[in-house]
Motif scaffolding. Structure first.
Motif, PDB file in Angstrom:
ATOM      1  N   ASN A  11     -22.682  24.578  14.208  1.00  0.00           N
ATOM      2  CA  ASN A  11     -22.222  23.730  13.116  1.00  0.00           C
ATOM      3  C   ASN A  11     -22.739  24.200  11.757  1.00  0.00           C
ATOM      4  N   SER A  12     -22.699  25.507  11.556  1.00  0.00           N
ATOM      5  CA  SER A  12     -23.154  26.080  10.291  1.00  0.00           C
ATOM      6  C   SER A  12     -22.067  26.975   9.715  1.00  0.00           C
ATOM      7  N   PRO A  13     -21.818  26.899   8.402  1.00  0.00           N
ATOM      8  CA  PRO A  13     -20.811  27.768   7.781  1.00  0.00           C
ATOM      9  C   PRO A  13     -21.319  29.177   7.539  1.00  0.00           C
ATOM     10  N   ASN A  14     -22.610  29.417   7.805  1.00  0.00           N
ATOM     11  CA  ASN A  14     -23.158  30.752   7.668  1.00  0.00           C
ATOM     12  C   ASN A  14     -22.853  31.524   8.959  1.00  0.00           C
TER      13      ASN A  14
ATOM     14  N   GLY B 297       0.780  -1.230   0.000  1.00  0.00           N
ATOM     15  CA  GLY B 297       0.000   0.000   0.000  1.00  0.00           C
ATOM     16  C   GLY B 297       0.810   1.277   0.000  1.00  0.00           C
ATOM     17  N   TRP B 298       0.939   1.890  -1.172  1.00  0.00           N
ATOM     18  CA  TRP B 298       1.505   3.228  -1.264  1.00  0.00           C
ATOM     19  C   TRP B 298       0.434   4.223  -0.856  1.00  0.00           C
ATOM     20  N   ARG B 299       0.835   5.232  -0.104  1.00  0.00           N
ATOM     21  CA  ARG B 299      -0.128   6.212   0.402  1.00  0.00           C
ATOM     22  C   ARG B 299       0.324   7.629   0.067  1.00  0.00           C
ATOM     23  N   ILE B 300      -0.665   8.507  -0.042  1.00  0.00           N
ATOM     24  CA  ILE B 300      -0.414   9.926  -0.282  1.00  0.00           C
ATOM     25  C   ILE B 300      -1.089  10.733   0.820  1.00  0.00           C
ATOM     26  N   GLU B 301      -0.316  11.583   1.460  1.00  0.00           N
ATOM     27  CA  GLU B 301      -0.886  12.516   2.435  1.00  0.00           C
ATOM     28  C   GLU B 301      -1.145  13.848   1.741  1.00  0.00           C
ATOM     29  N   PHE B 302      -2.336  14.376   1.966  1.00  0.00           N
ATOM     30  CA  PHE B 302      -2.703  15.701   1.463  1.00  0.00           C
ATOM     31  C   PHE B 302      -2.790  16.611   2.677  1.00  0.00           C
ATOM     32  N   ARG B 303      -1.921  17.666   2.749  1.00  0.00           N
ATOM     33  CA  ARG B 303      -1.627  18.272   4.033  1.00  0.00           C
ATOM     34  C   ARG B 303      -1.788  19.790   4.152  1.00  0.00           C
ATOM     35  N   PRO B 304      -2.226  20.532   3.131  1.00  0.00           N
ATOM     36  CA  PRO B 304      -2.119  21.990   3.255  1.00  0.00           C
ATOM     37  C   PRO B 304      -3.307  22.712   3.873  1.00  0.00           C
ATOM     38  N   MET B 305      -4.436  22.056   4.076  1.00  0.00           N
ATOM     39  CA  MET B 305      -5.649  22.780   4.477  1.00  0.00           C
ATOM     40  C   MET B 305      -5.640  23.191   5.947  1.00  0.00           C
ATOM     41  N   ASP B 306      -6.313  24.295   6.224  1.00  0.00           N
ATOM     42  CA  ASP B 306      -6.549  24.732   7.597  1.00  0.00           C
ATOM     43  C   ASP B 306      -7.734  23.979   8.192  1.00  0.00           C
ATOM     44  N   LEU B 307      -7.651  23.700   9.488  1.00  0.00           N
ATOM     45  CA  LEU B 307      -8.802  23.175  10.214  1.00  0.00           C
ATOM     46  C   LEU B 307      -9.894  24.239  10.223  1.00  0.00           C
ATOM     47  N   GLN B 308     -11.139  23.811  10.065  1.00  0.00           N
ATOM     48  CA  GLN B 308     -12.258  24.749   9.950  1.00  0.00           C
ATOM     49  C   GLN B 308     -12.904  25.036  11.309  1.00  0.00           C
ATOM     50  N   LEU B 309     -13.779  26.020  11.330  1.00  0.00           N
ATOM     51  CA  LEU B 309     -14.443  26.402  12.568  1.00  0.00           C
ATOM     52  C   LEU B 309     -15.557  25.435  12.955  1.00  0.00           C
ATOM     53  N   THR B 310     -16.070  24.675  11.981  1.00  0.00           N
ATOM     54  CA  THR B 310     -17.186  23.766  12.257  1.00  0.00           C
ATOM     55  C   THR B 310     -16.881  22.366  11.725  1.00  0.00           C
TER      56      THR B 310
END
Length: 364
Positions: free
Chosen positions: A354-357, A176-189
């Protein structure tokens, strides 16, 4: 934040994908590295650092500066100097060499050993590039391990080269070759976090199914990330993007254009289909999901649509505007104790709802 002790994954939304084989892993690595800047702009949620309002929207470049262990001499760019921090956007693609238009520093001994063992030059360059950095960590229980039986030492080196994507080889004795995708910020919700996980996962499925070709010169990919890190990059930024993403992967040409996030995500009639439309077409044709399951995904895709259009603010935009419109703000970039407290109260309510608005500014 002046050292690596605060945690490289702090406020990071990270995903790890399993690939069917090495060839697929290399394709995933490259395509995710390119689309990553677009997803970063959509997910930016870090405008405040150490009590100050910054001119950045993302945590990535701050950590990049924080753990840059190059000497002053090494920061003078030359063929024998690392071009950037060990925490940075990738320096080369690994699925093709055609669009690697920036020289890459390599460890010659490692490179020669890999190529002599039959590893192709593109992958050998990527791996030998890792060995141009000194390892930062060493655990006492690994001092006497036999490297022929374990990848612990390589994993240590590989994991201390922090990039927007990472290639992870299979552990010895398993597949199993794996790829980590790592640039995003954690969100508020939680809802936003789930939306980005869903959207990125579906995008990757589209890429694999339709052999999407996002390749642009890697210098343009790196420039896209610099643009994505900047203030209000989701609403006002322009990005390098391949105009024809259905070109065969073997193509050695690229018609790169400058588009805004809305065009790239939502498309533009007669210009570009849009990444979101590709996802919707994939879902329409998918036999793996029933109609009820597909409907559950719609709110997540709607968030991507609305944020790309600028109808819903990013977390970074909302937090910055909260601070600068606060009655206690002195227009000196300082986030005082009262502002910080009121912001935390509002962020807590946003998380609970838990709303993005997001609510109106300073509504506590």
């Amino acid at each position: 934040m002046d050292h690596m002790g605060f945690g490289m994954g702090s406020s990071c939304l990270q995903m790890t994908y399993q690939a069917a084989n090495l060839e697929q892993a290399r394709y995933m690595y490259d395509q995710l590295s390119i689309v990553g800047a677009i997803i970063v702009a959509l997910s930016n949620a870090s405008p405040l650092f150490h009590g100050f309002v910054s001119d950045l929207d993302c945590r990535f470049p701050v950590i990049e500066q924080s753990v840059d262990d190059r000497s002053r001499q090494e920061r003078i760019i030359s063929p024998n100097s690392p071009p950037n921090s060990r925490y940075s956007v990738i320096d080369c693609y690994i699925g093709t060499d055609t669009f690697n238009d920036i020289p890459v520093l390599t460890d010659s001994e490692s490179y020669d050993k890999l190529t002599s063992a039959g590893v192709d030059t593109v992958l050998s360059r990527h791996i030998s590039h890792l060995f141009t950095r000194d390892p930062l960590l060493l655990y006492s229980h690994t001092l006497d391990v036999d490297s022929s039986d374990t990848l612990v030492h390589f994993d240590n080196l590989n994991s201390s080269n922090w990039n927007n994507v990472r290639l992870k080889p299979p552990p010895i004795g398993s597949s199993g070759w794996r790829i980590e995708f790592r640039p995003m910020d954690l969100q508020l919700t939680d809802f936003e976090n789930a939306a980005f996980l869903v959207f990125t996962n579906l995008l990757l499925r589209v890429f694999l199914q339709r052999k999407i070709n996002l390749y642009i010169p890697i210098s343009q990919m790196q420039d896209n990330f610099k643009r994505a890190f900047q203030r209000d990059s989701c609403r006002s930024g322009l990005y390098h993007f391949r105009s024809d993403i259905f070109t065969p992967l073997s193509s050695d040409t690229c018609d790169s254009v400058m588009w805004d996030i809305n065009t790239i995500v939502n498309g533009k009639t007669g210009v570009f289909i849009g990444l979101l439309q590709l996802v919707r077409e994939y879902l329409d044709q998918s036999a793996d999901l029933n109609e009820e399951q597909k409907l559950k995904l719609e709110p997540y895709l709607d968030l991507m649509r609305d944020r790309a259009r600028g109808d819903i603010m990013t977390g970074a935009n909302w937090m910055r505007e909260f601070v600068v419109s606060h009655p206690s703000y002195k227009h000196d970039s300082k986030v005082c104790e009262q502002i910080c407290y009121d912001l935390m109260v509002s962020v807590n309510k946003i998380s609970e709802n838990n709303s993005p608005n997001f609510p109106a500014h300073n509504s506590t």
